[in-house]
Design a protein around this motif. Sequence first.
Motif, PDB file in Angstrom:
ATOM      1  N   GLY A  38     -60.126  61.236  64.394  1.00  0.00           N
ATOM      2  CA  GLY A  38     -59.491  61.633  63.143  1.00  0.00           C
ATOM      3  C   GLY A  38     -59.407  63.140  63.043  1.00  0.00           C
ATOM      4  O   GLY A  38     -59.891  63.863  63.921  1.00  0.00           O
ATOM      5  N   ALA A  39     -58.814  63.611  61.968  1.00  0.00           N
ATOM      6  CA  ALA A  39     -58.610  65.040  61.783  1.00  0.00           C
ATOM      7  C   ALA A  39     -59.863  65.759  61.284  1.00  0.00           C
ATOM      8  O   ALA A  39     -59.937  66.978  61.347  1.00  0.00           O
ATOM      9  CB  ALA A  39     -57.447  65.277  60.818  1.00  0.00           C
ATOM     10  N   GLY A  40     -60.836  65.044  60.768  1.00  0.00           N
ATOM     11  CA  GLY A  40     -62.095  65.665  60.362  1.00  0.00           C
ATOM     12  C   GLY A  40     -62.118  66.285  58.977  1.00  0.00           C
ATOM     13  O   GLY A  40     -63.170  66.688  58.491  1.00  0.00           O
ATOM     14  N   TRP A  41     -60.966  66.370  58.318  1.00  0.00           N
ATOM     15  CA  TRP A  41     -60.901  66.991  56.998  1.00  0.00           C
ATOM     16  C   TRP A  41     -61.541  66.075  55.961  1.00  0.00           C
ATOM     17  O   TRP A  41     -61.256  64.866  55.907  1.00  0.00           O
ATOM     18  CB  TRP A  41     -59.447  67.278  56.655  1.00  0.00           C
ATOM     19  N   TYR A  96     -59.189  72.151  57.680  1.00  0.00           N
ATOM     20  CA  TYR A  96     -57.744  71.989  57.654  1.00  0.00           C
ATOM     21  C   TYR A  96     -57.369  70.504  57.642  1.00  0.00           C
ATOM     22  O   TYR A  96     -57.941  69.723  58.398  1.00  0.00           O
ATOM     23  CB  TYR A  96     -57.106  72.626  58.890  1.00  0.00           C
ATOM     24  N   PRO A  97     -56.386  70.097  56.840  1.00  0.00           N
ATOM     25  CA  PRO A  97     -55.974  68.685  56.812  1.00  0.00           C
ATOM     26  C   PRO A  97     -55.499  68.147  58.165  1.00  0.00           C
ATOM     27  O   PRO A  97     -55.642  66.963  58.437  1.00  0.00           O
ATOM     28  CB  PRO A  97     -54.832  68.663  55.798  1.00  0.00           C
ATOM     29  N   ARG A  98     -54.954  69.024  59.008  1.00  0.00           N
ATOM     30  CA  ARG A  98     -54.500  68.569  60.331  1.00  0.00           C
ATOM     31  C   ARG A  98     -55.303  69.247  61.443  1.00  0.00           C
ATOM     32  O   ARG A  98     -54.765  69.582  62.494  1.00  0.00           O
ATOM     33  CB  ARG A  98     -53.002  68.780  60.477  1.00  0.00           C
ATOM     34  N   TYR A  99     -56.583  69.478  61.142  1.00  0.00           N
ATOM     35  CA  TYR A  99     -57.550  69.952  62.127  1.00  0.00           C
ATOM     36  C   TYR A  99     -57.044  71.235  62.790  1.00  0.00           C
ATOM     37  O   TYR A  99     -56.528  72.108  62.095  1.00  0.00           O
ATOM     38  CB  TYR A  99     -57.803  68.824  63.127  1.00  0.00           C
ATOM     39  N   ALA A 134     -56.017  57.257  57.528  1.00  0.00           N
ATOM     40  CA  ALA A 134     -55.203  58.424  57.147  1.00  0.00           C
ATOM     41  C   ALA A 134     -55.602  59.659  57.959  1.00  0.00           C
ATOM     42  O   ALA A 134     -54.750  60.460  58.346  1.00  0.00           O
ATOM     43  CB  ALA A 134     -55.342  58.712  55.656  1.00  0.00           C
ATOM     44  N   SER A 135     -56.880  59.795  58.234  1.00  0.00           N
ATOM     45  CA  SER A 135     -57.372  60.908  59.044  1.00  0.00           C
ATOM     46  C   SER A 135     -56.884  60.770  60.486  1.00  0.00           C
ATOM     47  O   SER A 135     -56.419  61.739  61.099  1.00  0.00           O
ATOM     48  CB  SER A 135     -58.903  60.939  59.005  1.00  0.00           C
ATOM     49  N   ARG A 136     -56.980  59.548  61.003  1.00  0.00           N
ATOM     50  CA  ARG A 136     -56.471  59.279  62.353  1.00  0.00           C
ATOM     51  C   ARG A 136     -54.994  59.620  62.441  1.00  0.00           C
ATOM     52  O   ARG A 136     -54.555  60.317  63.350  1.00  0.00           O
ATOM     53  CB  ARG A 136     -56.685  57.807  62.701  1.00  0.00           C
ATOM     54  N   ASP A 137     -54.222  59.128  61.479  1.00  0.00           N
ATOM     55  CA  ASP A 137     -52.776  59.322  61.508  1.00  0.00           C
ATOM     56  C   ASP A 137     -52.401  60.795  61.430  1.00  0.00           C
ATOM     57  O   ASP A 137     -51.426  61.225  62.067  1.00  0.00           O
ATOM     58  CB  ASP A 137     -52.118  58.537  60.375  1.00  0.00           C
ATOM     59  N   ALA A 138     -53.161  61.580  60.667  1.00  0.00           N
ATOM     60  CA  ALA A 138     -52.888  63.011  60.566  1.00  0.00           C
ATOM     61  C   ALA A 138     -53.076  63.699  61.911  1.00  0.00           C
ATOM     62  O   ALA A 138     -52.365  64.659  62.220  1.00  0.00           O
ATOM     63  CB  ALA A 138     -53.802  63.653  59.527  1.00  0.00           C
TER      64      ALA A 138
END
Length: 193
Positions: A38-41, A96-99, A134-138
């Motif tokens: 995921g993106a981690g955010w 950051y929302p997109r890492y 949602a994190s994965r998808d980002a």
Amino acid sequence: MESGELPLFMIGHSYGGHAFGLLPNHQKVAGFYVYGTGAGWHGYMPWPEQIKVLFMWNTILPMITRWKGYCAWSALGMGEDLPKDVFYQWRRWCRYPRYFFDDPKMDGIDKLYESVRTPMVTANAMDDRWAMPASRDAFVQYYKNAPLSKLDIPATMIPGGIGHMGYFRKNAIPLWQGSLDWFSELISEQMVA
């Protein structure tokens, strides 16, 4: 993959989904299956987990890191220890929302991910509060040229749930069987082609 060679498959977890796009030889991999990336955010996490994660990022982990000289992640039972600079870089990207794709210091990194054409499955447990779909998808949207399947795993599939680290428990064997079955399908498709 060279003619006559056995196919190379990879299974990853969490950061493994980040690292794959950074590999200089990802084209040699016939299939990549990753769990819990995921993106981690924190904004993708349920609100109680957001508070916990922000407190860890901004208070607990910096104190431990200053005290020990490294991020003693294992002291919290949450993974492997990290060098100090790795911790601070990771924490920066998770803001950051997109890492790291949103980090101005990482300009152009998206091109590395666009070059990946390896078939992939990104499987995330529905009770993994750190890597919700949602994190994965980002994050995985940057693998835009890879044949990509997304799998949302019901928490009830494994007794006691899965979470972020439950992919590796003994009772998670059904999850691993799914990845092995997918690799077998890829081999069958390559033999027909």
